[in-house]
Design a protein around this motif. Structure first.
Motif, PDB file in Angstrom:
ATOM      1  N   LEU A   1      13.084   1.845  36.013  1.00 39.40           N
ATOM      2  CA  LEU A   1      12.585   3.163  36.404  1.00 39.40           C
ATOM      3  C   LEU A   1      11.196   3.421  35.817  1.00 39.40           C
ATOM      4  O   LEU A   1      10.308   3.945  36.502  1.00 39.40           O
ATOM      5  CB  LEU A   1      13.573   4.248  35.955  1.00 39.40           C
ATOM      6  CG  LEU A   1      13.294   5.672  36.410  1.00 39.40           C
ATOM      7  CD1 LEU A   1      13.367   5.756  37.937  1.00 39.40           C
ATOM      8  CD2 LEU A   1      14.272   6.623  35.775  1.00 39.40           C
ATOM      9  N   PHE A   2      10.972   3.049  34.557  1.00 35.81           N
ATOM     10  CA  PHE A   2       9.658   3.215  33.919  1.00 35.81           C
ATOM     11  C   PHE A   2       8.599   2.391  34.650  1.00 35.81           C
ATOM     12  O   PHE A   2       7.494   2.866  34.899  1.00 35.81           O
ATOM     13  CB  PHE A   2       9.748   2.812  32.442  1.00 35.81           C
ATOM     14  CG  PHE A   2       8.495   3.062  31.679  1.00 35.81           C
ATOM     15  CD1 PHE A   2       8.264   4.293  31.100  1.00 35.81           C
ATOM     16  CD2 PHE A   2       7.527   2.074  31.532  1.00 35.81           C
ATOM     17  CE1 PHE A   2       7.099   4.541  30.390  1.00 35.81           C
ATOM     18  CE2 PHE A   2       6.365   2.303  30.840  1.00 35.81           C
ATOM     19  CZ  PHE A   2       6.151   3.559  30.256  1.00 35.81           C
TER      20      PHE A   2
ATOM     21  N   LEU B   1       8.610   1.318  37.797  1.00 34.88           N
ATOM     22  CA  LEU B   1       8.344   1.864  39.134  1.00 34.88           C
ATOM     23  C   LEU B   1       7.501   3.134  39.056  1.00 34.88           C
ATOM     24  O   LEU B   1       6.648   3.377  39.914  1.00 34.88           O
ATOM     25  CB  LEU B   1       9.656   2.133  39.869  1.00 34.88           C
ATOM     26  CG  LEU B   1      10.446   0.888  40.301  1.00 34.88           C
ATOM     27  CD1 LEU B   1      11.783   1.292  40.894  1.00 34.88           C
ATOM     28  CD2 LEU B   1       9.661   0.051  41.276  1.00 34.88           C
ATOM     29  N   THR B   2       7.732   3.951  38.019  1.00 29.72           N
ATOM     30  CA  THR B   2       6.927   5.160  37.828  1.00 29.72           C
ATOM     31  C   THR B   2       5.501   4.785  37.451  1.00 29.72           C
ATOM     32  O   THR B   2       4.538   5.409  37.914  1.00 29.72           O
ATOM     33  CB  THR B   2       7.559   6.054  36.745  1.00 29.72           C
ATOM     34  OG1 THR B   2       8.901   6.330  37.101  1.00 29.72           O
ATOM     35  CG2 THR B   2       6.811   7.365  36.611  1.00 29.72           C
ATOM     36  N   ASP B   3       5.326   3.781  36.614  1.00 35.39           N
ATOM     37  CA  ASP B   3       3.998   3.337  36.193  1.00 35.39           C
ATOM     38  C   ASP B   3       3.214   2.759  37.363  1.00 35.39           C
ATOM     39  O   ASP B   3       1.999   2.933  37.455  1.00 35.39           O
ATOM     40  CB  ASP B   3       4.129   2.309  35.065  1.00 35.39           C
ATOM     41  CG  ASP B   3       2.802   1.996  34.410  1.00 35.39           C
ATOM     42  OD1 ASP B   3       1.929   2.886  34.369  1.00 35.39           O
ATOM     43  OD2 ASP B   3       2.640   0.857  33.927  1.00 35.39           O
TER      44      ASP B   3
ATOM     45  N   LYS C   1       3.505   3.772  40.321  1.00 42.67           N
ATOM     46  CA  LYS C   1       3.418   4.895  41.257  1.00 42.67           C
ATOM     47  C   LYS C   1       4.128   4.599  42.571  1.00 42.67           C
ATOM     48  O   LYS C   1       3.704   5.005  43.645  1.00 42.67           O
ATOM     49  CB  LYS C   1       1.964   5.294  41.495  1.00 42.67           C
ATOM     50  CG  LYS C   1       1.305   5.822  40.241  1.00 42.67           C
ATOM     51  CD  LYS C   1      -0.061   6.353  40.503  1.00 42.67           C
ATOM     52  CE  LYS C   1      -0.580   6.795  39.129  1.00 42.67           C
ATOM     53  NZ  LYS C   1      -1.826   7.402  39.122  1.00 42.67           N
TER      54      LYS C   1
ATOM     55  N   ILE D   1       7.423   5.432  42.723  1.00 46.93           N
ATOM     56  CA  ILE D   1       8.163   6.695  42.787  1.00 46.93           C
ATOM     57  C   ILE D   1       7.431   7.724  41.924  1.00 46.93           C
ATOM     58  O   ILE D   1       6.753   7.374  40.954  1.00 46.93           O
ATOM     59  CB  ILE D   1       9.633   6.520  42.321  1.00 46.93           C
ATOM     60  CG1 ILE D   1       9.718   5.963  40.906  1.00 46.93           C
ATOM     61  CG2 ILE D   1      10.418   5.644  43.270  1.00 46.93           C
ATOM     62  CD1 ILE D   1      11.120   5.946  40.354  1.00 46.93           C
ATOM     63  N   ASP D   2       7.585   9.005  42.271  1.00 48.66           N
ATOM     64  CA  ASP D   2       6.929  10.082  41.511  1.00 48.66           C
ATOM     65  C   ASP D   2       8.017  10.979  40.937  1.00 48.66           C
ATOM     66  O   ASP D   2       8.723  11.666  41.671  1.00 48.66           O
ATOM     67  CB  ASP D   2       5.997  10.879  42.418  1.00 48.66           C
ATOM     68  CG  ASP D   2       5.200  11.930  41.639  1.00 48.66           C
ATOM     69  OD1 ASP D   2       5.091  11.775  40.404  1.00 48.66           O
ATOM     70  OD2 ASP D   2       4.711  12.871  42.271  1.00 48.66           O
ATOM     71  N   LEU D   3       8.165  10.955  39.617  1.00 51.92           N
ATOM     72  CA  LEU D   3       9.168  11.781  38.943  1.00 51.92           C
ATOM     73  C   LEU D   3       8.585  13.102  38.448  1.00 51.92           C
ATOM     74  O   LEU D   3       9.332  13.966  38.011  1.00 51.92           O
ATOM     75  CB  LEU D   3       9.776  11.018  37.754  1.00 51.92           C
ATOM     76  CG  LEU D   3      10.548   9.743  38.090  1.00 51.92           C
ATOM     77  CD1 LEU D   3      11.022   9.062  36.812  1.00 51.92           C
ATOM     78  CD2 LEU D   3      11.728  10.037  38.980  1.00 51.92           C
TER      79      LEU D   3
ATOM     80  N   LYS E   1       4.624  12.782  32.891  1.00 47.36           N
ATOM     81  CA  LYS E   1       3.499  11.979  32.439  1.00 47.36           C
ATOM     82  C   LYS E   1       4.033  10.954  31.447  1.00 47.36           C
ATOM     83  O   LYS E   1       4.682  11.303  30.456  1.00 47.36           O
ATOM     84  CB  LYS E   1       2.447  12.858  31.779  1.00 47.36           C
ATOM     85  CG  LYS E   1       1.205  12.091  31.409  1.00 47.36           C
ATOM     86  CD  LYS E   1       0.142  13.013  30.861  1.00 47.36           C
ATOM     87  CE  LYS E   1      -1.060  12.173  30.511  1.00 47.36           C
ATOM     88  NZ  LYS E   1      -2.075  12.958  29.844  1.00 47.36           N
ATOM     89  N   LEU E   2       3.764   9.687  31.716  1.00 48.16           N
ATOM     90  CA  LEU E   2       4.255   8.606  30.868  1.00 48.16           C
ATOM     91  C   LEU E   2       3.434   8.519  29.582  1.00 48.16           C
ATOM     92  O   LEU E   2       2.209   8.726  29.604  1.00 48.16           O
ATOM     93  CB  LEU E   2       4.192   7.277  31.607  1.00 48.16           C
ATOM     94  CG  LEU E   2       5.064   7.165  32.875  1.00 48.16           C
ATOM     95  CD1 LEU E   2       4.819   5.849  33.570  1.00 48.16           C
ATOM     96  CD2 LEU E   2       6.517   7.341  32.524  1.00 48.16           C
TER      97      LEU E   2
ATOM     98  N   HIS F   1       1.027   3.173  29.536  1.00 48.11           N
ATOM     99  CA  HIS F   1       1.075   2.459  30.823  1.00 48.11           C
ATOM    100  C   HIS F   1       1.165   0.968  30.551  1.00 48.11           C
ATOM    101  O   HIS F   1       0.450   0.428  29.719  1.00 48.11           O
ATOM    102  CB  HIS F   1      -0.171   2.768  31.651  1.00 48.11           C
ATOM    103  CG  HIS F   1      -0.265   4.211  32.059  1.00 48.11           C
ATOM    104  ND1 HIS F   1       0.504   4.754  33.036  1.00 48.11           N
ATOM    105  CD2 HIS F   1      -1.064   5.211  31.609  1.00 48.11           C
ATOM    106  CE1 HIS F   1       0.193   6.024  33.179  1.00 48.11           C
ATOM    107  NE2 HIS F   1      -0.753   6.335  32.303  1.00 48.11           N
TER     108      HIS F   1
END
Length: 172
Positions: free
Chosen positions: A150-151, A153-155, A157, A159-161, A164-165, A168
């Motif tokens: 999940l981290f 995929l968010t990094d 972009k 998926i958009d959760l 702010k991470l 990176h």
């Protein structure tokens, strides 16, 4: 139907003449011999005229359970080699017998220890895990792998959760 002879334990090949031919095999001509002329260089007589013509043998009866090949008498060198091979085979057999006796003695000793009840087994030898512990460790590993994916995929972009991470992995 002919009975098949099973070789003794430890032997993978039956002795010659102990196994009958299959009922569907082709017949073998046994009684004929080749008419080869003897080599004058190998005979004891030096004069080629003194050598005998080869003799033709009469057909021999097939032995009931023996080999279909004619018996040859080995030379002295072959007899010595065979005697050495028999000695080596006996030595190997004696070594196998000694190893088997040692194994049987070890098994007997273990059986005596079991019957007496005086053997000691360390508790650390048996480390069976509880099924609940195994289940919890497996679930934690799956959750950890899910969080890492999940981290990533968010990094990337993908998926958009909407968070702010803190750092990176992949460059923006």
């Amino acid at each position: 139907m002919a009975e098949t002879v099973i070789p003794a334990a430890g032997k993978d090949v039956a002795e010659p003449g102990t196994t009958p031919p299959p009922s569907t095999s082709k017949p073998v001509i046994v009684g004929h011999s080749g008419q080869l002329a003897s080599d004058p260089m190998m005979t004891e007589t030096a004069n080629p005229e003194q050598t005998k013509a080869p003799t033709i043998l009469a057909p021999a009866a097939i032995p009931p359970s023996g080999s279909s090949h004619s018996k040859l008498t080995p030379s002295a060198g072959a007899q010595d080699a065979q005697a050495e091979a028999v000695k080596a085979n006996n030595a190997a057999s004696d070594a196998d017998d000694a190893e088997q006796k040692a194994h049987e003695a070890h098994d007997a000793h273990l059986q005596e220890l079991i019957e007496s009840g005086e053997y000691r087994v360390s508790i650390s030898q048996k480390q069976a895990k509880n099924s609940a512990t195994t289940f919890i460790v497996t679930v934690c590993a799956i959750v950890l792998v899910g969080i890492i994916i999940l981290f990533m995929l968010t990094d990337l972009k993908v998926i958009d959760l909407g968070i702010k991470l803190p750092f990176h992995i992949f460059k923006q």
